[in-house]
Structure formats: C-alpha cells, structure tokens
Design a protein around this motif. Structure first.
Motif, short mmCIF file in Angstrom:
data_model
loop_
_atom_site.label_atom_id
_atom_site.label_comp_id
_atom_site.label_asym_id
_atom_site.label_seq_id
_atom_site.Cartn_x
_atom_site.Cartn_y
_atom_site.Cartn_z
N ARG A 93 0.72 -1.22 0.02
CA ARG A 93 -0.04 0.05 0.02
C ARG A 93 0.88 1.16 0.13
N SER A 94 2.25 1.37 0.54
CA SER A 94 2.79 2.26 0.66
C SER A 94 4.24 2.01 0.50
N GLY A 148 -3.12 -2.12 -9.95
CA GLY A 148 -3.84 -1.52 -8.87
C GLY A 148 -3.91 -2.33 -7.53
N TYR A 149 -3.22 -3.28 -7.62
CA TYR A 149 -3.12 -4.24 -6.45
C TYR A 149 -2.35 -3.51 -5.28
N ASP A 150 -1.17 -3.20 -5.90
CA ASP A 150 -0.14 -2.49 -5.14
C ASP A 150 -0.67 -1.13 -5.09
N HIS A 151 -1.21 -0.59 -4.37
CA HIS A 151 -1.74 0.82 -4.45
C HIS A 151 -2.09 1.21 -2.94
N PRO A 152 -1.95 2.64 -2.70
CA PRO A 152 -2.22 3.17 -1.52
C PRO A 152 -3.42 2.52 -1.01
N THR A 180 7.29 1.23 -15.00
CA THR A 180 7.63 2.14 -13.76
C THR A 180 6.46 2.99 -13.21
N ALA A 181 5.25 2.78 -13.97
CA ALA A 181 3.94 3.65 -13.46
C ALA A 181 3.74 3.10 -12.02
N ARG A 182 3.32 4.27 -11.28
CA ARG A 182 3.24 4.00 -10.06
C ARG A 182 2.29 5.01 -9.28
N TRP A 183 1.36 4.44 -8.36
CA TRP A 183 0.30 5.53 -7.90
C TRP A 183 0.88 5.70 -6.36
N THR A 184 0.83 6.96 -5.98
CA THR A 184 1.62 7.03 -4.63
C THR A 184 0.39 8.00 -4.09
N MET A 185 0.22 8.17 -2.70
CA MET A 185 -0.67 9.25 -2.11
C MET A 185 -0.16 10.51 -2.45
N ALA A 186 1.16 10.78 -2.41
CA ALA A 186 1.71 12.22 -2.66
C ALA A 186 1.00 12.47 -4.10
N ASP A 187 1.15 11.67 -4.95
CA ASP A 187 0.77 12.03 -6.25
C ASP A 187 -0.76 12.42 -6.46
N TYR A 188 -1.61 11.38 -5.88
CA TYR A 188 -2.89 11.94 -5.79
C TYR A 188 -3.27 13.20 -5.09
N ALA A 189 -2.46 13.23 -3.99
CA ALA A 189 -2.71 14.59 -3.31
C ALA A 189 -2.35 16.09 -3.97
N GLY A 190 -1.24 15.71 -4.70
CA GLY A 190 -0.83 16.65 -5.90
C GLY A 190 -2.03 16.95 -6.75
N ARG A 191 -2.51 16.05 -7.28
CA ARG A 191 -3.33 16.08 -8.30
C ARG A 191 -4.72 16.83 -7.68
N ALA A 192 -4.83 16.50 -6.51
CA ALA A 192 -6.15 17.34 -5.94
C ALA A 192 -6.09 18.64 -5.77
N ALA A 193 -4.91 18.84 -5.25
CA ALA A 193 -4.48 20.25 -5.01
C ALA A 193 -4.75 21.06 -6.51
N GLN A 194 -4.11 20.47 -7.50
CA GLN A 194 -4.07 21.02 -8.73
C GLN A 194 -5.62 21.14 -9.39
N LEU A 195 -6.54 20.03 -8.98
CA LEU A 195 -7.78 20.02 -9.36
C LEU A 195 -8.49 21.48 -8.66
N VAL A 196 -8.08 21.55 -7.23
CA VAL A 196 -8.75 22.75 -6.53
C VAL A 196 -8.31 23.90 -7.10
N ARG A 197 -6.91 24.06 -7.54
CA ARG A 197 -6.29 25.35 -8.18
C ARG A 197 -7.09 25.66 -9.57
N SER A 198 -7.29 24.68 -10.24
CA SER A 198 -8.12 24.73 -11.59
C SER A 198 -9.43 25.25 -11.47
N LEU A 199 -10.29 24.73 -10.36
CA LEU A 199 -11.62 25.07 -10.05
C LEU A 199 -11.66 26.62 -9.63
N LEU A 200 -10.46 27.09 -9.00
CA LEU A 200 -10.40 28.28 -8.39
C LEU A 200 -10.21 29.30 -9.47
N GLU A 201 -9.38 28.87 -10.56
CA GLU A 201 -9.26 29.60 -11.66
C GLU A 201 -10.25 29.87 -12.46
N SER A 202 -11.04 28.78 -12.76
CA SER A 202 -12.21 28.96 -13.49
C SER A 202 -13.20 29.80 -12.90
#
Lengths: 248, 742
Positions: free
Chosen positions: A19-20, B738-742, B152-174
């Motif tokens: 998971r991490s 997606g098995y090895d996923h946060p 090498t593709a990998r999902w990380t919590m940091a990546d998701y959090a970063g994308r979530a922050a970018q989403l908020v930024r895009s919405l504010l910019e809109s």
C-alpha cells in the motif's frame, strides 16, 4: 490418497498488497491480521524484488531530473543557480534513496543470517488511525525527552535539545538497541553545511532504556542531517538517524 | 446419487505430466477471470479447468438474457469505469483471441463492444422541492483502459494529493475567469504564494513564505487563494520536508478563506455552489491525508477504513452542506452504499471510498464511463465462454453447489493443512443424450444468452418448462439428481467464485470451524438490489431530456440512478416501436422474515415490491427529469411504454398502469445476487484470494480482500486474477493493475 499425493497450492512470496513504500520496512503485519504459514513472512526473493523495484525509482528519478535539466538548458533559464538547485534536489533524493537502500540491506542481512520472520522498522500501527498519529519514524518535539519504541520493541529514549523545531527519525535493526552503539556525526547533503556533531547513543542499563541524545546548536542551518549507527563489535551499520531542523 | 465419473473429470491421479484439475465454481466475473488466467496458452495445458454453474448462463450479477423481441434483460445497470484496467485488459485479450469476423459479427472487436459515455451527472433537490440535474462532460484522457501500463508507473498518495490540489487550483481559476465573481479584489501581497513556490525554491523558503502569508492574512482574495493552492501543490510534492503543523495551518487557512469567499455566493448561484462543494470536499480530503499521516502510513487508504467517508470528511473540515450534497450522494449511489438499503444510513468505508474516487477521477483512460453495446452477457460472457471452450474448459451448467466439505480435522495427518475434501452439487437438469449444454443463441450475427434455458436440450425439458422450474432461484429446491466430486478423484484444486451471500449456505463446514470466515460473513454485509428497464415510444427529447445520453445518480428513492441506454435498441429485435430505452437501479431493503429457504414466497413478494416502487416512481418522480413523460393533470403517461406483445401479436395490450407488466424489472434477492457493501470497518474481515489457510482452495469475488474492496467488475476480475495467482503464481502480482496501491 495420502497427503503427499494430493495437489496443493504453491507457497507464495506475499499475500498482501504493497500500500505504501513504508511497507518496504513493514513486513510484520501492520494490517493487524495474524501471520499464517507461507503467507506473511518476507522471503529473500520478496525483499530482493522490491529492492530492484526501488532501484528503478532511483534511476527514474535520475532520468527525470536529467530531462528537467535538459529542458532548462534548451529553454529560457540557463543560470547556474537553476542547475545547482536541480543538482541539490537530486542529491537530496539520492540521499533519501541511499537511506532506503540501507534499510533494505539490513533486512537482507537479517534474512541471509537466518533471522526468520521480520520485525519491521515500523512499529505496529493501531487499528484505527488517529489524527497526527506517529509515523513510523520516532519524532521528537523541541527540547523534549521523548520515549519511543525501537523496531524490536526495545524502548529507546530520544533527547533533543534545540531552539528550532526538530524531527528525529530512528531506524534500527532488530535487537541492535541492546548493544552499545557508536553514532557518527550527522551530515547534510550539501557539503559546506556544518555537521551535527553533538550526538550520542548510550547503551541501556538495568531498567533504563538506551538514550539517543541530539543537541542542535542555535546557529545550525535548517535542513536534513543523516548519520549511521555502528555496532563497534562488527564495525557494521545497524541503523540510521535522520534529523530535520526547520525554521518557522 | 449420481457420482462424477473419472472419465468426465479427467485423470484420477496426478503425476508428472498430468494436468492439475481445477474446479471453478460460479460463472461471474471473478470465476471467469480465474478460468481465463489458468488456461492461458503459456501454461501449456497444466491446468484442466471445469466450471460449474447454476442454471443455464454465465455472468453472476452481470448475467443478461434476451427476452421477448430479443430485448436485452439485465440483472441491473452496469457501466464500466475508465479505470477498470484489469477487466478491460482481459476483455481485450479475449476479443483478440476470439478473432471474430467483422463481416459476419456486429461486435467483433472490443471497441465494438464498449463505447465512451462521458456525460455523467447527479440530481440536486432545490429548496422548492424540485430535482434539478447537474451534469458534467468529463474530458477524454490519453490512452485506453487495458493499454499496457509503463513498467515504472506507480500510484502514490503524494501524487494523488498533488493532483487533488491541482484540481482545486483549476476550479478556483475557472471561478476567477468567470464574470460572475466580484472584481476589485486587492492583489496578493508580494511574497504571498507565487514568489515562494517556484521549482527552485527550497522547502525552507516556501515554508517561510507561507508563514508570512498566514501571518498577514494574505489569502483574502481569490487570486491569492489560487496562488496559495498552487503553493500547496508544490509542498505536497515533498511534504515530509515541511513541519506538519505548518501544512495543516496552511490547509486550514485555505479552507477558511475559500469558505469565506465562496460560501455566501454559492447560496445564490448554483454553479458556484457546485464548484464550492468540490473544492470543499477536496480540501477536506487533503487536510485529512496530512492530518491522518496517510502519506507515510503503511496501510495506505486502509488506515481510515474504520470511518464512514462523510463522517471522515466532516472530521477534516468539510461543511455539512457538502457532505449532504448530490455530489456525495452520487458517489454513495454508485456502490449502493446504504446499510440495509436504508437511505438514512449512508455508510461507505472512507479509505475505499477515497481509493475509488482517486482511481475514478485521476486514473481513468479514454473515458470516465464506458457503456456496453449489447447485454453484458452478450459482449462479455459469451466471448469468454467461446474462448474458454476453445481452450478446453468444460462447462457444467445446471450444477448448484450445496456443500463445500472440508476434510475432517481428526483425519488430517501431522503437518497436513485443512483442505476441501468434497464438492456436493444438486444437478438441476440432465442434458439430453449426456452431451454438453450449448447455451448461446445467435441474434443478428451476435452470440447471445437467452433469458430462459433451451429446454429442448434438457431431459424432460417440456415438463420442466411447464412446471416453471426457477433454475436461478435460491428458493428452487427441485433437482434431477446429485453429484459429489472428491479431491484427488475428480478435482485437485478449487476456485470458489460464488457470491458472498451464498457462503453461509454452501460453506457451512468452514464457517463453523474457522473464526475468520465466520467473522467475514458476519461483518462483510450485502444488500439486495432492484432494477427497472422501460422501453418508451417517445425519444428523450420529447420526454424533456435535452442533453446527450447520460448516467445520472443521486436521484430520488426508490430509483436513484438512471442511464439512458437508447443506444441498445438497434441490437434488439424491434421492427418498430421504442424510440428510447432507460435503465434504473437502486438498493432494495429486505422485507421482514427475509431470505431463508423456509420462505419460498419471498422473491415474489420482493418482486411485487419493486413493481410498486416502479409505479410510484414513474407516476410521481420521473417528471423531474422527464417533464414530457407526465400528463397535464399529473401522473405518468403509461401509453409511452412499449409492449413487446403488441408487436408479436401475442395477446391483448394493457392500458394505464397495467402496461408496466410488459416492461422488465428484477428484485435481486438471491443470496448470490446480493451486492457486497464496503461498510466502515468491514475490510479488515475480508479474506484474500491469496490466503493460504486451505491448501487446495482459493476464493474469488468482489467480496474478497482483493486490493480494491468494493462491489464492482474490476474488483471481481482482480480477485479472479489473484485466485489464479494463488494456484499458478501467474499473473505476477505486479501485473494485477492497482493491487499494489495506497
């Protein structure tokens, strides 16, 4: 048909998702489920495969940083400060990965020496998370005398004397805290940043757990400082200490 | 008792070079995925698979059949999401192996079978009591689901959090770009944001900038807020280098200022309100990720699975209005996340909910939703049936598992693990002349599953038809015989791919002896579901729906989800008639004195309940989204319903409400048809397909601990692949996306 004739499922290297990346050091069952035969214990192959995987990350990062630098060179920013920053960032990441590799190396050594099932470098986490829970590394608040659990559940006291907010992460090989250890001065990635020299590790005595003591001089620049804990009997590293000094 | 003959079940003993006999029980997504993996050519015939299936068709909860005028009749509404990487990968491989001829088969390639469905929406209830749709067209993204992922593709919590922050930024910019937002705000002070978040800035410099920004309250403008969120995105990239309390204070400040600036405007402007809800929920998610230490928690999102998602968002600062919004209801509706189907008890484990949200929104490929171009049985299970048959898989239809029996503990030798000793089946019908049942029927060049068995292939088929045997009903006890398969004699290994609701009935031995299994059946709960399909004589425009075909949830009970499935009409057998087709679904509460075998009238009672729900829904509620479907004096225009019998000249047509009898609805109350919930705290009780406790058994289903613990096709396929891995060590766990996923 006897037991030996019956077809059975093969033994699996692992039975849980990763998971991490913290899981790299957490093979003891943080999910709270009991270990089962052939299931939870880390195999040598498992650790190796994940080491290789981590190696890919280092290489990936290296390539990505290289691409970033190349983009800068072909773009509008040419200043040596820009490149310097990239190099610094890369250096810091490499340092982090080196530290991660050390953790893996310690695990491999343990397995190779027949250590059997692993105790993690991460203390077991509670079933229900709470806000601001302690992360795997022990943390110490400024000027506190904290107490935490080493990975082998031998308690280690951490004493920090600092004017600045300071975080301490201690990663010890199982059982290592029982012996007297030597701690090296902690270094930052940047070569010109002064080291954190005033660090010591005192072995525990009857009723008293070992003590890791860190004093941060007021003039110490903010940054992350890393060092090794060495077993003087074997001259081999048995743990890492990472200290982050910040300004608010 | 009819015993399984060794000639039918393969070699009686296993030795060098002899195949391993695997009994796969069940024919849903999980079981079929396991069979597909175990019979890959790479295994060179090492596994000889026999699949045992209740009734006449594969599919489980995804089964469909062709009814009157070859209309498609589904168990429920199924959409495939753009992140169903494992499911799409197997379907694509299946179609490639099938190599259908496009000149003779209308669905020859997987791209013929699935089409993007980008328009999604929820329905909000206004203060005047009216329901108003809120639709969004989600943009196409690069690639297609099932494309190979980079190694090498990998999902990380940091990546998701970063994308979530970018989403908020895009919405504010809109919002900034939107003329409705007040102008004349003062610009941000120097040093507030932009200057401190450049890629060359050290974390210490960024932190100092933030501290300054917080000290002087420089987030009080929308511009500064947007810059602040951009800074947050930078911080998230390397969160461990910032003091946690600073990050939290910064998140608090962003949320407080966003609320101060947007909440008042949101009350008057629905567009701003909708954006505000997403911003609020996303900021609360980010705050929770930091506050709960999820970035470094070894359990990933599982660490917060004890909480209900809405409860967790409230705990992290989301407003009550946001967690009660249609946006959140839509999320819950997608997974029937209501305990005991009670709309007043929304319950969805926070960790799995967030995992699902980030996968759904940030990792979809091609389109957010993909809709099937015929029945799920036709486009998914018929191709798999054909490929598996060609690979040598034997299908034993009309086999109802009655008991999976363990070897007696007293007889286990020293060191021997518990294992499955026997599989006891009721044989529901014998196949004429002892042959193998051929289940598919070609319709318009497409192999399809009929909605009823082909009685001509069954011994005494006319009698069975006349007597109305319900082969798929849990309450149907009639049988033609029994069959017991014994380990070593008829099978070696078992993949148990039945629904969770079936486990207490067929795994009595294990549930009685194994506390983990007992805890699983006690804590991992299921819910019945209801589905309604109506064929309409008017097109959607005439009904009042002006937008493109949509998938809409968050609507009124008893049917909170609607999908426009008009695209399926050309696949059915209508020569004329319907101009629109709509599917609805929802959870279905259990009735008192529920589902045990002593109440054979239970399914009929539930079916009648769904009929009544449908009448009420069409008469009272549908007008909110289809104003053209209502009479002037109120109530549904029942004449809109197209009766297949009128076209087949099969009998007199009904009038008024009675016309509903010609439509299709289901009450999915069989234990095997019940939907698996992801209730808070329940994930810990799930058991993995990789669990080694029983050395000749692997479980499969979306109810297992399969990495994505929610009821969906993707989870089922992941579990099937994991079960195959448990038996053959293939596919590699790293290849189960997606098995090895946060």
């Amino acid at each position: 048909m006897g037991t030996n004739e019956r077809v059975k499922r093969p033994r699996l290297d692992r039975t849980q998702p990763i998971r991490s990346w913290v899981n790299l050091f957490d093979l003891s069952g943080a999910s709270g489920q009991p270990a089962t035969e052939g299931g939870r214990g880390a195999s040598l192959g498992d650790v190796i495969s994940r080491s290789v995987d981590l190696g890919y990350r280092v290489v990936d990062d290296y390539i990505r940083q290289g691409q970033k630098a190349a983009e800068r060179l072909s773009g509008r920013s040419y200043g040596p400060d820009t490149l310097g920053s990239d190099a610094q960032e890369l250096g810091a990441r490499m340092m982090k990965y080196t530290s991660d590799f050390l953790g893996l190396w310690l695990q491999l050594m343990e397995l190779a020496m027949g250590g059997g099932a692993w105790r993690a470098g991460v203390p077991p986490t509670p079933a229900r998370a709470t806000p601001s829970q302690e992360t795997p590394a022990a943390r110490a608040a400024p000027s506190t005398d904290g107490r935490t659990e080493a990975p082998d559940e031998t308690p280690v006291r951490i004493k920090v004397v600092s004017l600045w907010p300071t975080e301490v992460a201690l990663d010890l090989r199982p059982g290592a805290a029982r012996a007297p250890l030597v701690i090296q001065a902690l270094r930052a990635v940047e070569p010109d940043v002064p080291r954190l020299d005033d660090v010591s590790f005192t072995a525990g005595s009857e009723g008293d757990p070992p003590l890791l003591c860190i004093r941060v001089p007021p003039s110490q620049p903010p940054g992350t400082y890393n060092g090794l804990l060495i077993d003087p009997q074997t001259s081999r590293p048995v743990g890492t200490v990472s200290v982050r000094v910040s300004r608010e | 008792m009819m015993q399984g003959a060794s000639a039918r079940s393969g070699p009686a003993a296993v030795g060098p070079g002899l195949p391993i006999r695997v009994a796969v029980i069940g024919g849903g997504c999980a079981a079929v995925a396991a069979a597909f993996e175990l019979t890959r050519p790479e295994h060179r015939g090492r596994y000889q698979v026999t699949l045992y299936q209740l009734g006449w068709r594969l599919g489980g909860k995804g089964a469909s059949g062709r009814g009157p005028v070859d209309r498609i009749e589904e168990h429920g509404l199924h959409l495939w999401m753009g992140f169903y990487e494992n499911a799409f990968r197997l379907v694509r491989e299946c179609y490639a192996e099938l190599a259908r001829d496009p000149s003779t088969c209308p669905i020859a390639d997987w791209r013929d079978a699935f089409a993007p469905a980008p328009l999604v929406g929820v329905v909000e209830r206004g203060s005047d009591g009216r329901w108003v749709p809120w639709t969004v067209r989600l943009p196409p993204t690069e690639g297609l689901p099932g494309d190979p992922y980079p190694a090498t593709a990998r999902w990380t919590m940091a990546d998701y959090a970063g994308r979530a922050a970018q989403l908020v930024r895009s919405l504010l910019e809109s919002l900034r770009a939107d003329g409705r937002f007040p102008t004349g705000q003062r610009p941000p002070a120097p040093g507030a944001g932009r200057a401190d978040r450049g890629p060359d800035q050290t974390p210490e410099a960024v932190a100092e900038g933030i501290a300054r920004l917080l000290r002087y309250g420089e987030l009080a403008t929308l511009t500064a807020l947007t810059e602040g969120v951009a800074t947050l995105a930078t911080m998230i990239g390397d969160l461990s280098r910032y003091p946690e309390n600073l990050v939290l204070r910064f998140l608090d400040a962003l949320a407080t200022n966003a609320r101060a600036q947007l909440e008042a405007l949101a009350e008057a402007d629905p567009e701003i309100r909708r954006l505000w809800i997403i911003i609020d929920v996303t900021l609360a998610t980010l705050r929770g990720i930091v506050r709960f230490g999820l970035m470094t928690d070894a359990r990933g999102f599982d660490a917060i699975d004890e909480y209900d998602c809405r409860e967790w968002l409230l705990l992290n600062g989301a407003s009550r209005q946001s967690v009660d919004s249609a946006y959140m209801r839509g999320l819950y509706d997608l997974v029937f996340a209501y305990e005991d189907a009670d709309p007043s008890r929304p319950r969805f484990a926070a960790g799995q909910a967030l995992r699902g949200m980030v996968r759904a929104f940030f990792t979809y490929r091609g389109a957010f939703f993909w809709r099937m171009q015929a029945g799920m049985g036709d486009v998914v299970f018929a191709p798999f049936y054909q490929v598996l048959t060609a690979r040598g898989v034997r299908f034993e239809f009309f086999h109802r598992l009655e008991s999976l029996r363990l070897a007696s503990a007293a007889r286990l030798q020293d060191g021997e693990s518990p294992h499955v000793e026997a599989l006891e089946f009721d044989v529901q019908a014998e196949i004429a002349e002892g042959g193998e049942y051929r289940p598919l029927r070609e319709i318009g060049g497409l192999p399809c599953w009929p909605a009823a068995p082909d009685y001509d292939q069954l011994v005494d088929g006319d009698r069975l038809r006349r007597e109305g045997w319900e082969f798929e009903s849990f309450w149907e006890r009639r049988k033609a015989g029994t069959r017991t398969l014994r380990v070593g004699e008829h099978f070696d290994l078992v993949v148990l791919g039945v629904g969770l609701g079936t486990i207490p009935h067929v795994c009595r031995d294990i549930v009685a002896r194994d506390p983990r299994w007992r805890a699983m059946v006690d804590h991992v709960k299921t819910v019945g579901t209801q589905a309604l399909q109506i064929w309409l004589a008017a097109d959607m425009k005439e009904l009042g729906w002006a937008e493109a075909p949509v998938t809409l949830s968050g609507f009124v009970e008893p049917f909170d989800t609607w999908a426009d499935t008009t695209h399926l009409l050309p696949r059915e057998g209508w020569r004329q008639g319907p101009r629109a087709l709509a599917y609805f679904c929802n959870a279905l509460p259990d009735l008192d004195g529920a589902a045990d075998r002593s109440s054979p009238e239970y399914p009929a009672r539930q079916r009648e309940q769904v009929r009544r729900n449908a009448v009420r829904f069409l008469d009272r509620d549908i007008v909110h989204i289809w104003p053209g479907a209502a009479r002037r004096e109120g109530g549904f225009r029942w004449e809109l319903l197209v009766d297949a019998r009128e076209f087949e000249r099969a009998g007199p047509a009904h009038t008024g409400e009675a016309r509903l009898a010609s439509q299709f609805w289901t009450a999915n109350v069989n234990p095997s048809d019940r939907y698996t919930l992801s209730l808070p705290g329940s994930s810990a009780y799930r058991i993995s397909p990789l669990d080694p406790t029983y050395d000749n058994l692997a479980i499969a289903g979306d109810w297992t601990d399969c990495g994505f613990n929610a009821g969906c096709v993707e989870a089922a396929v992941m579990s099937g692949r994991l079960a195959a891995h448990a038996i053959s060590q293939s596919p590699a766990l790293e290849d189960i996306v997606g098995y090895d996923h946060p």
